[in-house]
Design a protein around this motif. Structure first.
Motif, mmCIF file in Angstrom:
data_model
loop_
_atom_site.group_PDB
_atom_site.id
_atom_site.type_symbol
_atom_site.label_atom_id
_atom_site.label_comp_id
_atom_site.label_asym_id
_atom_site.label_seq_id
_atom_site.Cartn_x
_atom_site.Cartn_y
_atom_site.Cartn_z
ATOM 1 N N TYR A 98 47.593 5.490 74.471
ATOM 2 C CA TYR A 98 48.125 6.859 74.414
ATOM 3 C C TYR A 98 47.666 7.542 73.129
ATOM 4 O O TYR A 98 47.196 8.681 73.146
ATOM 5 N N ALA A 99 47.786 6.826 72.002
ATOM 6 C CA ALA A 99 47.367 7.403 70.721
ATOM 7 C C ALA A 99 45.869 7.731 70.737
ATOM 8 O O ALA A 99 45.449 8.793 70.279
ATOM 9 N N ARG A 132 44.992 10.742 73.109
ATOM 10 C CA ARG A 132 45.467 12.015 72.531
ATOM 11 C C ARG A 132 44.710 12.363 71.257
ATOM 12 O O ARG A 132 44.596 13.544 70.903
ATOM 13 N N TYR A 155 41.608 13.941 72.571
ATOM 14 C CA TYR A 155 41.974 15.276 73.045
ATOM 15 C C TYR A 155 42.148 16.233 71.869
ATOM 16 O O TYR A 155 41.674 17.372 71.892
ATOM 17 N N GLN A 172 36.698 10.607 59.235
ATOM 18 C CA GLN A 172 38.060 10.284 59.691
ATOM 19 C C GLN A 172 38.171 10.111 61.208
ATOM 20 O O GLN A 172 38.682 9.085 61.662
ATOM 21 N N ASN A 219 38.941 6.376 62.634
ATOM 22 C CA ASN A 219 40.165 6.141 63.416
ATOM 23 C C ASN A 219 39.835 5.633 64.817
ATOM 24 O O ASN A 219 40.529 4.767 65.350
ATOM 25 N N MET A 255 52.780 18.069 61.147
ATOM 26 C CA MET A 255 52.072 18.258 62.422
ATOM 27 C C MET A 255 52.955 18.972 63.440
ATOM 28 O O MET A 255 52.474 19.696 64.301
ATOM 29 N N ARG A 312 51.218 26.618 67.429
ATOM 30 C CA ARG A 312 50.233 26.647 68.511
ATOM 31 C C ARG A 312 50.896 26.931 69.862
ATOM 32 O O ARG A 312 50.414 27.752 70.639
ATOM 33 N N TYR A 355 51.302 8.502 64.829
ATOM 34 C CA TYR A 355 50.070 9.179 65.253
ATOM 35 C C TYR A 355 50.164 9.557 66.731
ATOM 36 O O TYR A 355 49.867 10.680 67.123
ATOM 37 N N ALA A 356 50.611 8.601 67.542
ATOM 38 C CA ALA A 356 50.740 8.863 68.980
ATOM 39 C C ALA A 356 51.737 10.005 69.228
ATOM 40 O O ALA A 356 51.487 10.891 70.050
ATOM 41 N N ARG A 376 50.375 13.500 68.037
ATOM 42 C CA ARG A 376 49.301 13.975 68.932
ATOM 43 C C ARG A 376 49.837 14.278 70.327
ATOM 44 O O ARG A 376 49.257 15.096 71.049
ATOM 45 N N HIS A 377 50.885 13.623 70.698
ATOM 46 C CA HIS A 377 51.589 13.922 71.956
ATOM 47 C C HIS A 377 52.187 15.340 71.884
ATOM 48 O O HIS A 377 52.014 16.150 72.799
ATOM 49 N N TYR A 398 51.220 17.716 69.912
ATOM 50 C CA TYR A 398 50.080 18.631 69.847
ATOM 51 C C TYR A 398 49.500 18.861 71.248
ATOM 52 O O TYR A 398 49.193 19.988 71.634
ATOM 53 N N TYR A 399 49.348 17.781 71.982
ATOM 54 C CA TYR A 399 48.809 17.856 73.344
ATOM 55 C C TYR A 399 49.598 18.869 74.181
ATOM 56 O O TYR A 399 49.036 19.774 74.785
ATOM 57 N N TYR A 400 50.912 18.724 74.173
ATOM 58 C CA TYR A 400 51.716 19.640 74.982
ATOM 59 C C TYR A 400 51.737 21.048 74.400
ATOM 60 O O TYR A 400 51.932 22.017 75.132
ATOM 61 N N MET A 443 44.311 7.261 59.439
ATOM 62 C CA MET A 443 44.195 8.356 58.488
ATOM 63 C C MET A 443 44.513 9.692 59.153
ATOM 64 O O MET A 443 44.396 9.852 60.351
ATOM 65 N N GLY A 444 44.887 10.640 58.316
ATOM 66 C CA GLY A 444 45.136 11.981 58.872
ATOM 67 C C GLY A 444 46.290 12.643 58.145
ATOM 68 O O GLY A 444 47.073 11.986 57.473
#
Lengths: 212, 212
Positions: free
Chosen positions: A109-110, A113, A116, A186, A190, B50, B57, B109-110, B113-114, B116-118, B211-212
């Motif tokens: 999943y991570a 995404r 994405y 990065q 990752n 995030m 967004r 991270y997951a 980004r989850h 963010y995805y939505y 990282m991020g």
């Protein structure tokens, strides 16, 4: 030095952990248990689906001129890969329905995404995030294609094929047309971490309860 | 039944695992070790950053009319929350520099980004993914605010405050103005899973090398 080579050189140790992972060594020796392989194939199928979505989304940022070759070879030239995967799915009794019904592991999943995320940022960053998957499998295919296990060798033979290599070449050409910049490290790094964790998760048979 | 209540009722057991997690129980009793709390606060700071990006967004999809109240209260009305967090950061000796330097755990991270995805998909699905965090912390704040540990109680007192509650109300109002639909369940449910894994990861002090 080419952009792709510079990226790989910067992450040399991690790259090795990915392409010479214990999972890969066991594929090569034919000692990998079938359950782990089956687990991996299902997660990989879910990965590829989201990857294709992300390639198309990133292409919309790049414009047709820069993304045409990639769309043509990776998305519309997938026939031989699909054939091999269909054969493997049928040998392992994996149906489309089971792939849909099975959730993601946390790392898958991570990772999907993450791809994405960069597919909405820029073509350059997306290519950097995507490269470890496509390029690494080319190396892994060559390394494992003589596996004594016929299932593993037919899986590997696809990634070692000229057909697959030509797709990777198109991606390398695209990234090498972009001058190296620090912000590419990065996403690239990752993604290698995710590839390593992807193998780990298949050996552990992690929980698959993230829906999607 | 309101959309928010229907979502929570559908995931009742999982919701309980989140808001009554062992981490939460130890906050309440004051028995949580400071290292786990410190670990959590750093990851939470990365999460919030995030999260705010994703709220903005998603608001761009909703349009100003629907997102105005949320932007006003959650993004531009954050002063009291920032004050509490600054105090906690200073007591735990956490600097902005350390937060930047520390990577993400896999679950963080997951999760980010989850979100963010939505945030790129639709306002409705984004709100569904976001709700467990905002709404759950309201419950957790009330449950833990009388902790004998002064650090934990001051952390909790913020989430139990009228100020924080009013932000959650604005989000509940927004989601309750949308009729319930099946596609809201998946983002909502996955976010609860991530919240549970977020506590788990702080207790285990997971690797923070993404990282991020």
């Amino acid at each position: 030095m080419k952009t792709s080579e510079r990226l790989k050189a910067l992450l040399e140790d991690k790259w090795k952990q990915y392409v010479r992972h214990n999972f890969v060594e066991m594929l090569r020796q034919g000692t990998l248990d079938k359950d782990s392989f089956r687990f991996y194939i299902i997660q990989d199928s879910k990965y590829v689906e989201m990857m294709i979505d992300s390639v198309i989304r990133a292409s919309s940022l790049a414009g047709f001129k820069d993304s045409e070759k990639i769309l043509r070879s990776v998305i519309f030239g997938r026939d031989s890969g699909m054939e091999v995967h269909k054969k493997i799915h049928s040998e392992l009794n994996i149906t489309e329905e089971e792939i849909k019904r099975t959730g993601y592991t946390l790392v898958n999943y991570a990772y999907t995404r993450h791809l994405y995320y960069y597919s909405t940022k820029s073509w350059k960053l997306f290519l950097s995030a995507w490269l470890p998957c496509m390029w690494g499998y080319s190396e892994i295919g060559e390394y494992t294609m003589n596996s004594p296990d016929h299932l593993y060798s037919s899986w590997a033979t696809f990634y070692a094929s000229e057909d697959y290599k030509s797709r990777v070449e198109v991606i390398l050409e695209a990234i090498d047309s972009i001058p190296f910049s620090e912000d590419m490290v990065q996403p690239f790094s990752n993604s290698i971490s995710f590839e390593i964790m992807f193998w780990d998760s298949a050996l552990r048979k992690d929980r698959t309860d993230i829906m999607g």
